[in-house]
Design an enzyme around this catalytic site. Structure first.
Site, PDB file in Angstrom:
ATOM      1  N   CYS A   2       0.815  -1.253  -0.042  1.00 12.10           N
ATOM      2  CA  CYS A   2       0.021   0.004   0.069  1.00 12.10           C
ATOM      3  C   CYS A   2       0.727   1.014   0.065  1.00 12.10           C
ATOM      4  O   CYS A   2       2.142   1.224   0.111  1.00 12.10           O
ATOM      5  CB  CYS A   2      -1.001   0.080   1.187  1.00 12.10           C
ATOM      6  SG  CYS A   2      -1.798  -1.552   1.545  1.00 12.10           S
ATOM      7  N   ARG A  26       1.478   1.619  -6.106  1.00 14.93           N
ATOM      8  CA  ARG A  26       1.683   0.889  -4.869  1.00 14.93           C
ATOM      9  C   ARG A  26       0.468  -0.078  -4.542  1.00 14.93           C
ATOM     10  O   ARG A  26       0.543  -0.897  -3.628  1.00 14.93           O
ATOM     11  CB  ARG A  26       2.371   1.498  -3.560  1.00 14.93           C
ATOM     12  CG  ARG A  26       3.708   2.204  -3.913  1.00 14.93           C
ATOM     13  CD  ARG A  26       3.964   2.691  -2.484  1.00 14.93           C
ATOM     14  NE  ARG A  26       4.159   1.850  -1.465  1.00 14.93           N
ATOM     15  CZ  ARG A  26       5.339   1.353  -1.330  1.00 14.93           C
ATOM     16  NH1 ARG A  26       6.398   1.361  -1.907  1.00 14.93           N
ATOM     17  NH2 ARG A  26       5.466   0.418  -0.104  1.00 14.93           N
ATOM     18  N   TRP A  74      -3.771  -1.815  -1.115  1.00 14.70           N
ATOM     19  CA  TRP A  74      -3.793  -3.376  -2.127  1.00 14.70           C
ATOM     20  C   TRP A  74      -4.236  -4.131  -1.192  1.00 14.70           C
ATOM     21  O   TRP A  74      -3.439  -4.620  -0.346  1.00 14.70           O
ATOM     22  CB  TRP A  74      -2.417  -3.182  -2.775  1.00 14.70           C
ATOM     23  CG  TRP A  74      -2.263  -4.503  -3.466  1.00 14.70           C
ATOM     24  CD1 TRP A  74      -1.833  -5.800  -3.147  1.00 14.70           C
ATOM     25  CD2 TRP A  74      -2.858  -4.875  -4.700  1.00 14.70           C
ATOM     26  NE1 TRP A  74      -2.098  -6.793  -4.136  1.00 14.70           N
ATOM     27  CE2 TRP A  74      -2.505  -6.186  -5.100  1.00 14.70           C
ATOM     28  CE3 TRP A  74      -3.020  -3.838  -5.811  1.00 14.70           C
ATOM     29  CZ2 TRP A  74      -2.825  -6.699  -6.221  1.00 14.70           C
ATOM     30  CZ3 TRP A  74      -3.477  -4.524  -7.003  1.00 14.70           C
ATOM     31  CH2 TRP A  74      -3.325  -5.851  -7.288  1.00 14.70           C
ATOM     32  N   ASN A 100       0.661  -0.306   6.214  1.00 12.22           N
ATOM     33  CA  ASN A 100       1.003  -1.079   4.766  1.00 12.22           C
ATOM     34  C   ASN A 100       1.887  -2.320   5.581  1.00 12.22           C
ATOM     35  O   ASN A 100       2.656  -2.074   6.253  1.00 12.22           O
ATOM     36  CB  ASN A 100       2.202  -0.270   4.121  1.00 12.22           C
ATOM     37  CG  ASN A 100       2.922  -1.113   2.944  1.00 12.22           C
ATOM     38  OD1 ASN A 100       2.181  -2.207   2.361  1.00 12.22           O
ATOM     39  ND2 ASN A 100       3.937  -0.711   2.709  1.00 12.22           N
ATOM     40  N   GLY A 101       1.336  -3.432   5.012  1.00 12.32           N
ATOM     41  CA  GLY A 101       2.160  -4.726   5.753  1.00 12.32           C
ATOM     42  C   GLY A 101       0.924  -5.652   6.295  1.00 12.32           C
ATOM     43  O   GLY A 101      -0.178  -5.627   5.752  1.00 12.32           O
ATOM     44  N   GLU A 476       9.299 -21.513 -17.910  1.00  8.53           N
ATOM     45  CA  GLU A 476       9.251 -20.306 -17.615  1.00  8.53           C
ATOM     46  C   GLU A 476      10.225 -19.162 -17.959  1.00  8.53           C
ATOM     47  O   GLU A 476       9.920 -17.948 -18.517  1.00  8.53           O
ATOM     48  CB  GLU A 476       8.919 -20.205 -15.874  1.00  8.53           C
ATOM     49  CG  GLU A 476       8.765 -18.749 -15.362  1.00  8.53           C
ATOM     50  CD  GLU A 476       7.714 -17.981 -15.697  1.00  8.53           C
ATOM     51  OE1 GLU A 476       6.819 -18.466 -16.321  1.00  8.53           O
ATOM     52  OE2 GLU A 476       7.543 -16.894 -15.431  1.00  8.53           O
ATOM     53  N   LYS A 480       9.438 -15.885 -20.156  1.00 10.93           N
ATOM     54  CA  LYS A 480      10.092 -14.496 -20.013  1.00 10.93           C
ATOM     55  C   LYS A 480      10.618 -13.887 -21.141  1.00 10.93           C
ATOM     56  O   LYS A 480      10.377 -12.987 -21.498  1.00 10.93           O
ATOM     57  CB  LYS A 480      10.890 -14.767 -18.812  1.00 10.93           C
ATOM     58  CG  LYS A 480      10.253 -14.836 -17.512  1.00 10.93           C
ATOM     59  CD  LYS A 480       9.548 -13.448 -17.029  1.00 10.93           C
ATOM     60  CE  LYS A 480       7.913 -13.343 -17.154  1.00 10.93           C
ATOM     61  NZ  LYS A 480       7.179 -14.366 -16.457  1.00 10.93           N
ATOM     62  N   GLU A 483       8.453 -13.032 -24.018  1.00  7.01           N
ATOM     63  CA  GLU A 483       7.428 -12.021 -23.657  1.00  7.01           C
ATOM     64  C   GLU A 483       7.804 -10.710 -23.806  1.00  7.01           C
ATOM     65  O   GLU A 483       7.544  -9.728 -24.392  1.00  7.01           O
ATOM     66  CB  GLU A 483       6.794 -12.153 -22.205  1.00  7.01           C
ATOM     67  CG  GLU A 483       6.028 -12.925 -21.781  1.00  7.01           C
ATOM     68  CD  GLU A 483       5.500 -12.782 -20.574  1.00  7.01           C
ATOM     69  OE1 GLU A 483       6.319 -13.084 -19.426  1.00  7.01           O
ATOM     70  OE2 GLU A 483       4.498 -12.213 -20.276  1.00  7.01           O
ATOM     71  N   HIS A 499      14.602 -36.337 -29.126  1.00  7.76           N
ATOM     72  CA  HIS A 499      13.403 -36.930 -29.802  1.00  7.76           C
ATOM     73  C   HIS A 499      12.861 -35.893 -30.812  1.00  7.76           C
ATOM     74  O   HIS A 499      11.683 -35.885 -31.238  1.00  7.76           O
ATOM     75  CB  HIS A 499      12.383 -37.273 -28.563  1.00  7.76           C
ATOM     76  CG  HIS A 499      12.745 -38.263 -27.894  1.00  7.76           C
ATOM     77  ND1 HIS A 499      12.839 -39.656 -27.994  1.00  7.76           N
ATOM     78  CD2 HIS A 499      13.189 -38.448 -26.506  1.00  7.76           C
ATOM     79  CE1 HIS A 499      13.140 -40.291 -27.129  1.00  7.76           C
ATOM     80  NE2 HIS A 499      13.316 -39.505 -26.006  1.00  7.76           N
ATOM     81  N   LYS A 598      -1.865  -7.355 -19.228  1.00  4.23           N
ATOM     82  CA  LYS A 598      -1.541  -7.934 -17.872  1.00  4.23           C
ATOM     83  C   LYS A 598      -2.713  -8.829 -17.444  1.00  4.23           C
ATOM     84  O   LYS A 598      -2.366  -9.596 -16.728  1.00  4.23           O
ATOM     85  CB  LYS A 598      -1.625  -6.540 -16.762  1.00  4.23           C
ATOM     86  CG  LYS A 598      -1.044  -7.235 -15.397  1.00  4.23           C
ATOM     87  CD  LYS A 598       0.361  -7.624 -15.239  1.00  4.23           C
ATOM     88  CE  LYS A 598       0.574  -7.989 -14.149  1.00  4.23           C
ATOM     89  NZ  LYS A 598       1.976  -8.855 -14.041  1.00  4.23           N
TER      90      LYS A 598
HETATM   91  C1  AGP Z   1       3.274 -13.793 -17.362  1.00  4.87           C
HETATM   92  O1  AGP Z   1       4.470 -13.052 -17.473  1.00  4.87           O
HETATM   93  C2  AGP Z   1       2.213 -13.560 -18.291  1.00  4.87           C
HETATM   94  N1  AGP Z   1       2.156 -11.985 -18.483  1.00  4.87           N
HETATM   95  C3  AGP Z   1       1.343 -14.544 -18.609  1.00  4.87           C
HETATM   96  O2  AGP Z   1       1.610 -15.614 -18.793  1.00  4.87           O
HETATM   97  C4  AGP Z   1       0.176 -14.758 -17.102  1.00  4.87           C
HETATM   98  O3  AGP Z   1       0.805 -15.511 -16.283  1.00  4.87           O
HETATM   99  C5  AGP Z   1      -1.055 -15.344 -17.526  1.00  4.87           C
HETATM  100  O4  AGP Z   1      -1.665 -14.675 -18.479  1.00  4.87           O
HETATM  101  C6  AGP Z   1      -2.027 -15.729 -16.348  1.00  4.87           C
HETATM  102  O5  AGP Z   1      -2.290 -14.651 -15.683  1.00  4.87           O
HETATM  103  P1  AGP Z   1      -2.920 -14.842 -14.327  1.00  4.87           P
HETATM  104  O6  AGP Z   1      -2.078 -15.427 -13.422  1.00  4.87           O
HETATM  105  O7  AGP Z   1      -3.457 -13.381 -13.749  1.00  4.87           O
HETATM  106  O8  AGP Z   1      -4.175 -15.660 -14.439  1.00  4.87           O
END
Ligand code: AGP
Length: 603
Positions: A2, A26, A74, A100-101, A476, A480, A483, A499, A598
Site C-alpha cells: 500500500c 503501490r 492493495w 502497509n504490511g 518459465e 519470460k 514476452e 526426440h 496484464k
Molecule cells: C506472465 O509473465 C504472463 N504475462 C502471463 O503468462 C500470465 O501469467 C497469464 O496470463 C496468467 O495470468 P494470471 O496469473 O493473472 O491468471
C-alpha cells in the site's frame, strides 16, 4: 503493498490527495485520508482509485488543515470496500491509522481487544492498531504508538493521527518502507520518496523498529525502546519517475528485486513452530482429504502449478494433474468428492481460468484459489482463497507474483501432506531462510547475469532445458524471454531433446541449461554434452563449487548450494534477470511488451 503519505505544518486537503496520487502504483483498490480540526477527526475513504477519492472530496479539497495522513490500498485482509479502506479508526473516532504490511497476530489481538470492550467494524488487520493506540493513549501519542507496536507481530509501516494531538503525527516501521523529510516549515512521511522530493531531497529512511514523531518544523526518530536515535540523512538525486520505480529503470526490475520481501510476506503468519498453518483453511480441512488434485492456470501461473506437482511428489506419491485453463475448460473431466481443484491466477480475472472454475463447480467440485488480488472474480467464485500478498505487479511480465505463488504452493503442499501425517520441519525451516538467501544472491549475482545476458543479446533463438523440478523453470525462462525481448525461446525437458528438438541446434542456437546439483545433475550434464556436440553455446546455471561442469559449457551462472526443492526459486530469478537484461540491451518497452495485457480477460 500500500502507499502511505502524511504531512504536518499546514496545507490544503488536496495536497494529501496529490501526495497519494504519486504512490498509486503501490496499490489502487481503495484510498482514504484523515485530518483533524478542533478536536474532531475527519475521515474520507472509498473503494476505487485516488481520482475517485478526489471526486468524493470535491469542495473539501481546498480546506486548510494542519496535518493529515493518507493511504492507497492493495488489499491483503478484507475485500476492497469502504469499510476496509484506510484510515481505520478507534472506538471513539479520535484516532486514524494507515498501514502497509501484514499483522500476523491480528486475530488474537482482536479477540483480546474485543474482550476489553473494543468494537471492530472492518475485516482488516489494521484496525487492531487503532484500538491498541486507543488502549495505550494517555495524552502522549508517541508513547501510545510505541506501546502498540510492541504488541504487533508481522510487518508494518503505519501512520497515526489523533484528533486531540493536533501538533504531531507519528509513524513507525518494521519491514515495510517509510521515508521522512522536512523543509523546516512542514514535515512529511511517505512509503517512498516520490511525494517528498518536491519539498526536500534530504530524507531519512526509517529502519526496522523505529518510530518518527513529526511536528511542523522537525522530525525526531526513536527506537521502539523509546530511545532517541541520530538521523542518517540521505540526499536523493532521483527524478520523480525514477523514484516511483525505487530508482530501478523498469517496474520489472524493481519487482524482481522485491522477491525476497514477497516470500517473507507470503510466509507471514503461516508458519508456527516449523509447521504450516493456514487460518484461511480452518474448518475446511476435510476438503483436503482427497486422492486427486487438479491444478489449473495459464502462462506463468501454470508453470508455478507444474513446480507444485514436482514438489508435492517429493513429499509423497500423489495423483496430481496440471493443465492450462484454455484446454481444461473444454475437456470431459473427471471430478468426484475426493478431488481438489487448485486454481492459480495472479490477477484472478483470466477468462479461461474463470471458465474452468465454473466447469469444476458445475460438476460439484471444490475450488481452492491462489491469487494476488483480493476480491477478484476468481476469489469470489472459489470456495476458498489463499492470497500471495505480493502487492500490485505492474510489469506485464509476471515475476514477483510467480515467486509468491511458488511460496504459497509449497506451503499448501506441506499443509495437505500434513493431513496425511507428513511432517517436514526441515523444509519449513528452509523456506523461512529463503528470503535472506534470495536477497544475498541478488546482491552478489545480478551483475554476472547482466554480463552474460549482454553477451548473448545478438542471438535470435534460445533453447531452455531442465529436468525434474527445473523443467518448469525452463518453460518459465523461455516464456519470460519471449514476452519481453520478442526472441524465439523454447523450453524442453532435457531428456526430450533427442526426440526432435536437438535438430534445431547449431552455433547460432544457444542453450540455457539448469544443471544444479540435484539428483538429476549427471543426466543433465549428459544432455549438455549432446548440445555441445551440435556446436551450441551453453549457458548453465550451476551450484557454487561445481568447477567440473565448466569444461562442458561456455558460460556459468552460479547459485548457492541449496536443498534441491529451493532451486526453482533462484533459477526463476536468474531467468527473469537474464530476459530483462537481454530486452534492456535492445532498448525495448519492457514493462508493456507489444501484443500483451496484464489481465487476459478474453478467451
Ligand atoms: C506472465 O509473465 C504472463 N504475462 C502471463 O503468462 C500470465 O501469467 C497469464 O496470463 C496468467 O495470468 P494470471 O496469473 O493473472 O491468471
Amino acid at each position: 503493498m500500500c502507499g502511505i503519505y502524511g504531512f504536518i505544518g499546514g496545507g490544503k486537503v488536496e495536497e494529501l490527495v496529490n501526495g497519494l496520487k504519486k504512490l498509486e502504483y503501490r496499490g489502487y483498490d481503495s484510498a482514504g485520508i484523515a485530518f483533524a480540526k478542533n478536536g474532531k477527526l475527519f475521515v474520507e475513504k472509498h473503494t476505487g482509485k485516488v481520482d475517485q477519492l478526489r471526486n468524493f472530496l470535491d469542495s473539501d479539497l481546498s480546506l486548510r488543515i494542519n496535518a493529515g495522513i493518507a493511504h492507497t490500498r492493495w488489499a491483503s485482509h478484507g475485500i476492497p470496500n469502504d469499510l476496509n479502506a484506510h484510515p481505520q479508526m478507534d472506538c471513539q473516532h479520535k484516532i486514524a491509522v494507515v498501514h502497509n504490511g501484514i499483522i500476523e497476530n491480528y486475530i488474537q489481538l482482536r479477540d483480546e481487544l474485543e474482550i476489553e470492550g473494543h468494537i471492530f467494524v472492518s475485516q482488516t488487520d489494521t484496525e487492531v492498531i487503532a484500538h491498541l493506540v486507543e488502549k495505550y493513549f494517555n495524552g502522549d501519542l508517541l508513547e501510545a504508538v510505541r506501546k502498540a507496536i510492541l504488541d504487533l507481530e508481522g510487518t508494518y509501516a503505519i501512520g497515526v493521527l489523533h484528533a486531540d494531538v493536533e501538533d504531531e503525527i507519528v509513524f513507525a516501521r518494521r519491514k515495510s518502507p517509510l521515508v521522512v523529510a522536512t523543509d523546516g516549515k512542514r514535515s512529511y512521511c511517505a512509503s517512498d520518496v516520490t511525494p517528498l522530493i518536491s519539498s526536500s531531497r534530504d530524507v531519512v529512511f526509517l529502519e526496522d523498529g523505529q518510530l518518527a514523531k513529526l511536528t511542523a518544523e522537525k522530525f525526531e526518530i526513536f527506537e521502539s525502546s523509546g530511545k532517541a536515535v541520530e538521523k542518517k540523512i540521505h540526499h536523493v538525486e532521483w527524478s520523480e519517475k525514477a523514484a516511483e520505480k525505487g530508482g530501478y529503470k523498469h517496474f520489472m526490475l524493481k519487482e524482481i528485486h522485491e522477491e525476497p520481501r514477497v516470500i517473507s510476506d507470503a510466509l507471514a503468519g503461516r508458519i508456527s513452530k516449523n509447521e504450516v498453518i493456514f487460518r484461511e483453511l480452518e474448518g475446511w480441512s476435510s476438503n483436503l482429504n482427497v486422492n486427486k488434485i487438479n491444478v489449473i492456470a495459464c502462462g506463468t501461473s501454470y508453470h508455478a502449478g507444474l513446480i507444485f506437482k514436482y514438489f508435492f511428489e517429493t513429499l509423497r506419491p500423489f495423483n496430481i494433474e496440471v493443465e492450462v485453463s484454455s484446454e481444461y475448460r473444454y475437456r470431459n473431466v473427471f471430478i468426484d468428492d475426493r478431488t481438489l481443484t487448485i486454481v492459480i491466477s495472479q490477477s484472478g480475472e483470466t477468462a479461461d481460468t474463470l471458465e474452468s472454475v465454473r466447469l469444476v463447480k458445475s460438476l460439484g467440485g471444490k475450488v481452492l484459489a491462489i491469487s494476488n488480488v483480493v476480491g477478484s472474480t476468481l476469489t469470489r467464485e472459489a470456495d476458498k482463497t489463499l492470497y500471495i500478498n505480493a502487492g500490485p505487479e505492474i510489469s506485464v511480465a509476471s515475476t514477483k507474483a510467480y515467486v509468491g505463488q511458488l511460496t504459497v504452493l509449497y506451503l499448501l503442499a506441506l499443509y495437505i501432506d500434513k493431513t496425511f501425517g507428513g511432517d517436514h520441519p526441515d523444509i519449513v525451516e528452509s523456506l523461512r531462510k529463503l528470503p535472506e538467501i534470495m536477497d544475498n544472491f541478488m546482491i552478489s549475482s545480478t551483475e554476472t547475469i547482466k554480463e552474460v545476458a549482454e553477451k548473448y543479446v545478438g542471438y535470435t533463438n534460445f533453447m531452455y532445458i531442465g529436468r525434474g523440478m527445473n523443467y518448469p523453470s525452463a518453460l518459465e525462462g523461455a516464456l519470460k524471454l519471449k514476452e519481453i525481448s520478442y526472441t524465439n525461446a523454447v523450453g524442453y525437458q532435457a531428456g526430450e531433446l533427442k526426440h526432435g528438438p536437438i535438430a534445431l541446434l547449431d552455433e547460432k542456437f544457444p542453450v540455457m541449461a539448469v544443471a544444479v546439483d540435484d539428483k538429476l545433475h549427471n543426466k543433465m550434464m549428459s544432455n549438455i554434452l549432446e548440445t555441445k556436440a551440435r556446436n551450441a553455446h551453453v549457458v548453465a546455471i550451476l551450484t557454487e563449487g561445481d568447477t567440473e561442469a565448466l569444461k562442458s559449457i561456455n558460460d556459468a551462472i552460479y547459485v548457492p548450494k541449496l536443498p534441491s526443492h529451493l532451486y526453482p526459486f533462484l533459477v526463476g530469478t536468474v531467468f527473469q534477470l537474464f530476459a530483462y537484461y537481454v530486452a534492456d540491451a535492445r532498448d525495448l518497452n519492457i514493462d508493456m511488451p507489444r501484443n500483451l495485457a496484464k489481465s487476459v480477460t478474453i478467451e
